[in-house]
Enzyme design. Sequence first.
Site, PDB file in Angstrom:
ATOM      1  N   CYS A   1      -5.514  43.720  14.339  1.00 44.50           N
ATOM      2  CA  CYS A   1      -6.584  43.192  13.500  1.00 44.50           C
ATOM      3  C   CYS A   1      -6.060  42.199  12.483  1.00 44.50           C
ATOM      4  O   CYS A   1      -6.801  41.756  11.598  1.00 44.50           O
ATOM      5  CB  CYS A   1      -7.416  44.281  12.865  1.00 44.50           C
ATOM      6  SG  CYS A   1      -6.575  45.743  12.404  1.00 44.50           S
TER       7      CYS A   1
ATOM      8  N   ASP B   1      -3.514  42.182  10.087  1.00 42.31           N
ATOM      9  CA  ASP B   1      -2.728  42.306   8.882  1.00 42.31           C
ATOM     10  C   ASP B   1      -1.748  43.456   8.936  1.00 42.31           C
ATOM     11  O   ASP B   1      -1.994  44.491   9.546  1.00 42.31           O
ATOM     12  CB  ASP B   1      -3.542  42.345   7.593  1.00 42.31           C
ATOM     13  CG  ASP B   1      -4.890  42.983   7.719  1.00 42.31           C
ATOM     14  OD1 ASP B   1      -5.840  42.459   7.135  1.00 42.31           O
ATOM     15  OD2 ASP B   1      -4.979  44.022   8.406  1.00 42.31           O
TER      16      ASP B   1
ATOM     17  N   CYS C   1      -4.058  37.326   5.925  1.00 46.90           N
ATOM     18  CA  CYS C   1      -4.830  36.215   5.390  1.00 46.90           C
ATOM     19  C   CYS C   1      -4.563  36.067   3.892  1.00 46.90           C
ATOM     20  O   CYS C   1      -3.782  36.811   3.305  1.00 46.90           O
ATOM     21  CB  CYS C   1      -6.305  36.463   5.641  1.00 46.90           C
ATOM     22  SG  CYS C   1      -6.887  37.979   4.907  1.00 46.90           S
TER      23      CYS C   1
ATOM     24  N   CYS D   1      -8.180  44.727   2.719  1.00 46.85           N
ATOM     25  CA  CYS D   1      -6.858  44.243   2.317  1.00 46.85           C
ATOM     26  C   CYS D   1      -6.316  45.085   1.163  1.00 46.85           C
ATOM     27  O   CYS D   1      -5.124  45.365   1.094  1.00 46.85           O
ATOM     28  CB  CYS D   1      -6.926  42.779   1.882  1.00 46.85           C
ATOM     29  SG  CYS D   1      -7.371  41.672   3.221  1.00 46.85           S
TER      30      CYS D   1
END
Lengths: 399, 296
Positions: free
Chosen positions: B35, B37, B62, B106
């Site tokens: 996915c 990260d 990202c 994140c």
Amino acid sequence: MEGIYFDNNATTRVDEKVVEAMLPYFTEQFGNPSSMHSFGNKVGLAIKKARMQVQELLGAEHDSEIIFTSCGTESDSTAILSALKAQPEKKEIITTTVEHPAVLTLCTWLEKDGYKVHYLPVDEKGRLNLDEYKKLLSDQTAVVSVMWANNETGTFFPVVEMAAMANAAGAMFHTDAVQAVGKVPLNLKDTKIDMLSVSGHKLHAPKGVGVLYLKRGVRFRPMLRGGHQERGRRAGTENTTSIVGLGKAAEMAMEAMAFENTEVKRLRDKLEAGILAKVPRSFVTGNPDDRLPNTSNIAFEFIEGEAILLLLNKFGIAASSGSACTSGSLEPSHVMRAMGIPYTAAHGTVRFSLSRYNTEAEVDRVIAVVPEIIAQLRKLSPYWEGDGPKEEAFAPTYA
Amino acid sequence: MWDYSEKVKEHFFQPRNAGVLEGANGVGDVGSISCGDALRLMLKVEPETDIILDAHFQTFGCGSAIASSSALTEMIKGKTLDEALKVSNQDIADYLDGLPPEKMHCSVMGREALQAAVANYRGEEWSDDHEEGALICKCFAIDAVMIEDTIRANNLTSVQDVTNYTKAGGGCSSCHEGIEEILVKVMAERGEDFKPGMPAQEEAKPAGMTNLQRIKKIEAVLESVRPQLKRDGGDIELLDVDGKTIYVSMTGACAGCQMEALTLQGIQQKLMEELKEFIKIVPTKAGALSRATCNP
Ligand SMILES: Cc1ncc(COP(=O)(O)O)c(C=O)c1O
């Protein structure tokens, strides 16, 4: 707008001459082309001219084969739905795993209505296997929808050959040529392509106008019903200004066709070679030997695309990425996955797409900037060490 | 393009504590390459005091993943391990002046890396705890324990929230039923009923306004001050609204003059009263704003 725009597969700048051609149709020439007075008459003539300009670009036999629509997506939907409505006894569709969502999302939705959709896979270079395709064609196939050129990698599909095969099997053939029109010389009258989609904003015409090419004699069921506009095949008062603009853009695309395939291609090749030479562990995705002259899709291993775009944007460079993070979805681009590009590279793909407005100086600038950006992000990456991937592979929990 | 706060951008463009930490004695590797990260958090802990002397990170991800990692290392340096473990993913997001909802995962990843690194330092097996739960989201390999913990820690109330925070349910969506069951259970613990189709996020939007309503309100405020500006030979124009930042251009007599700052302050005050939220007004030259495109 300052900056370097290398995202022309997303959309293009409207040419000044196109704007100029459009302007009178907002004000003096505001009439409704259907009206029975001279206000309308002149506008009707302008639309007729635009139709012929598009006919010429597509190499269509008759100008009546050109239906103006509101966008590429509408053309795709109209074509596929019409083919199904016109042949209610046939329940199968053939398409590919790498189509634009304008086709793919419609197809998955149609599955819920009981249609059987075959998604042709691609190999590592994004190519189809025509033997596999041939096996799928049957008297149950209502329509085949295969794009002319892929929007992410630029890779071509052999649609002329595939259309002939569909025709022999009694199936209708549609192609989404949104990315190809204006960059590839077309001669539809010599093909078995029944339907083809165009979108204005990819060839320096405005957004919100498109074309559905419908070969004469092909059975058709309109999606929008109402007035008699476009011979009753697409009701709704014409978007006259944009249609006039698309006509002008089509004419200009004819003139620029050679330039796109020589000069734009040369710049694309220089950009690509320049980046690949300076950035280790980077590679071109798709089929470098058979693709659009303006598109280069490069995978930068072990870093993520959104981060690359943010840094490029800081330098005033606009491109796009197949990374999950840029689209708001959580999966990387379905096109990269379909080609079996590993996750460590699929998230780090960047598409550079040029147009005839780009310059050599811009290409040189991007070649100078990209390696720095990639090196900067790789320094942050847990997969990277020194000049290459970590020797001891990084394997996070629940990977 | 995402609506990132200035703080997120700053931590992305100038990440703190990036790179390998020599002599690290606690390392946590978490994330999922599928996915997009993955994060390695490295800690140097003083054994006598349990104080984190230094923290570094390496992140594949990202802009907000890199910013969240950078923020986390700044937040935990100088803390004891137990203090550091109290840092929640919401704290990380707050430190960055907020993350777009789709990017909350994140900050969750940061928190997990911390737990993993502390466990590693203490010689414990952190991943065991993780594998206890049944796998709920097969697309992103997220299990029930993870989902439960995240719902509890953030008072989540909808499947969409869970997807935003953990990614679970963001792929094929076949696990939405399973996520709903967990929501029913955890919400019952805190005495609430799970109501399908009631995303909490929508309610949390500033004063419940749509973006269009917000822009209309902003325009109305500017319209109301315009006559006064015009009397002084100037004008104001709305250029862009980017989250909580409102870009305007000042023209005529008021551009650049001493009064400009004062005038803007007054307008900012008025906007905040009308919108009932904190905003910042930024004078910009027309045409100076640029945005990168997404991925059409
Ligand atoms: C291959 C392809 N098909 C269809 C579309 C959609 O066209 P439009 O934006 O005009 O609906 C696009 C544009 O992104 C495209 O690249």
